[in-house]
Design a protein around this motif. Structure first.
Motif, short mmCIF file in Angstrom:
data_model
loop_
_atom_site.label_atom_id
_atom_site.label_comp_id
_atom_site.label_asym_id
_atom_site.label_seq_id
_atom_site.Cartn_x
_atom_site.Cartn_y
_atom_site.Cartn_z
N ASP A 43 17.79 -19.41 5.13
CA ASP A 43 18.64 -20.34 4.39
C ASP A 43 17.80 -21.36 3.63
O ASP A 43 16.56 -21.36 3.72
N ALA A 44 18.45 -22.22 2.87
CA ALA A 44 17.73 -23.14 1.98
C ALA A 44 16.84 -24.11 2.75
O ALA A 44 15.73 -24.42 2.33
N VAL A 45 17.33 -24.61 3.90
CA VAL A 45 16.52 -25.54 4.70
C VAL A 45 15.30 -24.83 5.28
O VAL A 45 14.18 -25.36 5.26
N SER A 46 15.50 -23.63 5.77
CA SER A 46 14.37 -22.85 6.31
C SER A 46 13.35 -22.53 5.22
O SER A 46 12.14 -22.55 5.44
N LEU A 47 13.86 -22.23 4.01
CA LEU A 47 12.95 -21.98 2.89
C LEU A 47 12.16 -23.24 2.56
O LEU A 47 10.96 -23.17 2.28
N GLY A 48 12.83 -24.40 2.61
CA GLY A 48 12.13 -25.65 2.38
C GLY A 48 11.00 -25.86 3.37
O GLY A 48 9.88 -26.23 3.00
N ASN A 49 11.27 -25.60 4.65
CA ASN A 49 10.24 -25.72 5.69
C ASN A 49 9.10 -24.75 5.43
O ASN A 49 7.92 -25.09 5.57
N ARG A 50 9.44 -23.52 5.05
CA ARG A 50 8.42 -22.50 4.80
C ARG A 50 7.51 -22.93 3.65
O ARG A 50 6.28 -22.76 3.73
N LEU A 51 8.09 -23.49 2.59
CA LEU A 51 7.30 -23.91 1.43
C LEU A 51 6.37 -25.08 1.79
O LEU A 51 5.21 -25.12 1.36
N ILE A 52 6.89 -26.03 2.54
CA ILE A 52 6.07 -27.18 2.95
C ILE A 52 4.87 -26.71 3.75
O ILE A 52 3.74 -27.17 3.55
N ASN A 53 5.10 -25.78 4.67
CA ASN A 53 3.99 -25.25 5.48
C ASN A 53 3.02 -24.44 4.65
O ASN A 53 1.79 -24.54 4.82
N GLN A 54 3.56 -23.62 3.75
CA GLN A 54 2.70 -22.75 2.95
C GLN A 54 1.76 -23.53 2.05
O GLN A 54 0.62 -23.13 1.82
N PHE A 55 2.25 -24.69 1.52
CA PHE A 55 1.44 -25.49 0.60
C PHE A 55 0.79 -26.68 1.28
O PHE A 55 0.35 -27.62 0.63
N ASN A 56 0.76 -26.64 2.62
CA ASN A 56 0.09 -27.70 3.40
C ASN A 56 0.67 -29.08 3.14
O ASN A 56 -0.05 -30.06 2.98
N GLY A 57 1.99 -29.15 3.07
CA GLY A 57 2.65 -30.43 2.93
C GLY A 57 3.34 -30.61 1.59
O GLY A 57 3.16 -29.81 0.66
N LEU A 58 4.14 -31.67 1.51
CA LEU A 58 4.88 -31.96 0.28
C LEU A 58 3.96 -32.20 -0.90
O LEU A 58 4.24 -31.78 -2.01
N ARG A 59 2.87 -32.93 -0.66
CA ARG A 59 1.95 -33.24 -1.77
C ARG A 59 1.42 -31.96 -2.39
O ARG A 59 1.38 -31.81 -3.61
N GLY A 60 1.03 -31.02 -1.55
CA GLY A 60 0.52 -29.75 -2.06
C GLY A 60 1.57 -28.97 -2.80
O GLY A 60 1.29 -28.35 -3.83
N LEU A 61 2.81 -28.98 -2.29
CA LEU A 61 3.89 -28.25 -2.94
C LEU A 61 4.25 -28.85 -4.29
O LEU A 61 4.34 -28.14 -5.30
N LEU A 62 4.43 -30.16 -4.33
CA LEU A 62 4.89 -30.80 -5.56
C LEU A 62 3.80 -30.96 -6.60
O LEU A 62 4.09 -31.31 -7.75
N SER A 63 2.56 -30.72 -6.22
CA SER A 63 1.46 -30.79 -7.20
C SER A 63 0.91 -29.41 -7.54
O SER A 63 -0.05 -29.30 -8.29
N ALA A 64 1.53 -28.36 -7.01
CA ALA A 64 1.06 -26.99 -7.27
C ALA A 64 1.30 -26.60 -8.72
O ALA A 64 2.25 -27.07 -9.37
N HIS A 65 0.45 -25.73 -9.23
CA HIS A 65 0.60 -25.24 -10.59
C HIS A 65 1.74 -24.22 -10.68
O HIS A 65 2.13 -23.60 -9.68
N ALA A 66 2.24 -24.04 -11.87
CA ALA A 66 3.38 -23.14 -12.09
C ALA A 66 3.09 -21.73 -11.58
O ALA A 66 3.95 -21.09 -10.96
N ALA A 67 1.89 -21.24 -11.84
CA ALA A 67 1.55 -19.87 -11.45
C ALA A 67 1.62 -19.68 -9.94
O ALA A 67 2.12 -18.66 -9.45
N ALA A 68 1.14 -20.69 -9.20
CA ALA A 68 1.17 -20.60 -7.74
C ALA A 68 2.60 -20.63 -7.22
O ALA A 68 2.95 -19.92 -6.27
N LEU A 69 3.44 -21.45 -7.84
CA LEU A 69 4.84 -21.53 -7.42
C LEU A 69 5.58 -20.24 -7.75
O LEU A 69 6.33 -19.70 -6.92
N MET A 70 5.37 -19.74 -8.94
CA MET A 70 6.05 -18.52 -9.37
C MET A 70 5.67 -17.32 -8.50
O MET A 70 6.45 -16.38 -8.35
N ALA A 71 4.47 -17.36 -7.94
CA ALA A 71 4.00 -16.25 -7.11
C ALA A 71 4.51 -16.34 -5.67
O ALA A 71 4.23 -15.47 -4.85
#
Length: 225
Positions: A43-71
């Motif tokens: 679900d959306a909350v679980s996906l949010g948790n997964r993204l935070i962990n994958q990018f090593n935190g909110l800072r990493g997620l929100l500062s990631a480049h478009a290519a990394a996010l799209m992948a």
């Protein structure tokens, strides 16, 4: 799975945000509101948790480049654009506050702005914050981009740019991708040379900030400017 399919109404992020305020939600729940939908089996909350962990935190997620996010599984073009837009809006909001405020009297705000600008970068970047006579932000320019260990900054180019912006003062900031906040000998030499060069055209060097992750160290506060 959509957020509105969560079984308990009072557990849905949108309803809880409106009822109790955004500060009561977890980071994953806030992300779920932005993402709106999850993926199969997540679900959306679980996906949010997964993204935070994958990018090593909110800072990493929100500062990631478009290519990394799209992948990333679960992030298409729309969700990627939303995340990129949020990061840029946050950066502009901080810049707007600096432009309207007295920068010298708000050192923590300047640190936060520079940390957001540079803290996530994997190679050294050096920026200059040009200030007017009231110590308000005129512009932020990248003046050097280097390797993992060093960036080349030429004082004469910084002086030329400061004059072009009609700046009365300047704050220098660069990141240490190594995570070590201590200034190198080269950092201290650059600070001295730049301060001297700027003083010849009546422009003050107010500070030199070293950014590591989400924090910034002020050389002025340490008496090294």
């Amino acid at each position: 799975m959509h957020i509105h399919r969560t079984p308990e109404n009072n557990e849905r992020p949108r309803e809880r945000l409106l009822a109790y305020g955004a500060q009561t939600l977890t980071s994953a729940e806030l992300l779920a509101i932005i993402l709106r939908t999850g993926i199969k089996g997540c679900d959306a909350v679980s996906l949010g948790n997964r993204l935070i962990n994958q990018f090593n935190g909110l800072r990493g997620l929100l500062s990631a480049h478009a290519a990394a996010l799209m992948a990333t599984t679960g992030l298409g073009k729309a969700k990627t654009c939303e995340l990129l837009a949020i990061n840029e809006l946050a950066r502009r909001a901080m810049a707007e506050e600096l432009e309207q405020g007295i920068t010298l009297n708000q050192p923590q705000q300047v640190k936060t702005y520079c940390a957001a600008l540079l803290g996530h970068l994997k190679i050294e970047h050096c920026v200059a914050l040009y200030l007017d006579s009231q110590l308000r932000l005129i512009a932020t320019d990248e003046i050097a981009k280097g390797t993992l260990s060093q960036a080349s900054v030429y004082p004469r180019e910084v002086v030329r740019s400061a004059l072009g912006h009609h700046a009365s003062a300047l704050i220098l900031a660069h990141n240490h991708p190594s995570g070590v906040a201590e200034p190198s000998q080269a950092d201290l030499v650059l600070t001295r040379h730049l301060k001297q060069a700027l003083s010849m055209v009546d422009i003050r060097l107010l500070d030199h900030l070293i950014v590591t992750g989400g924090t910034a160290v002020s050389l002025a506060e340490r008496g090294q400017v």
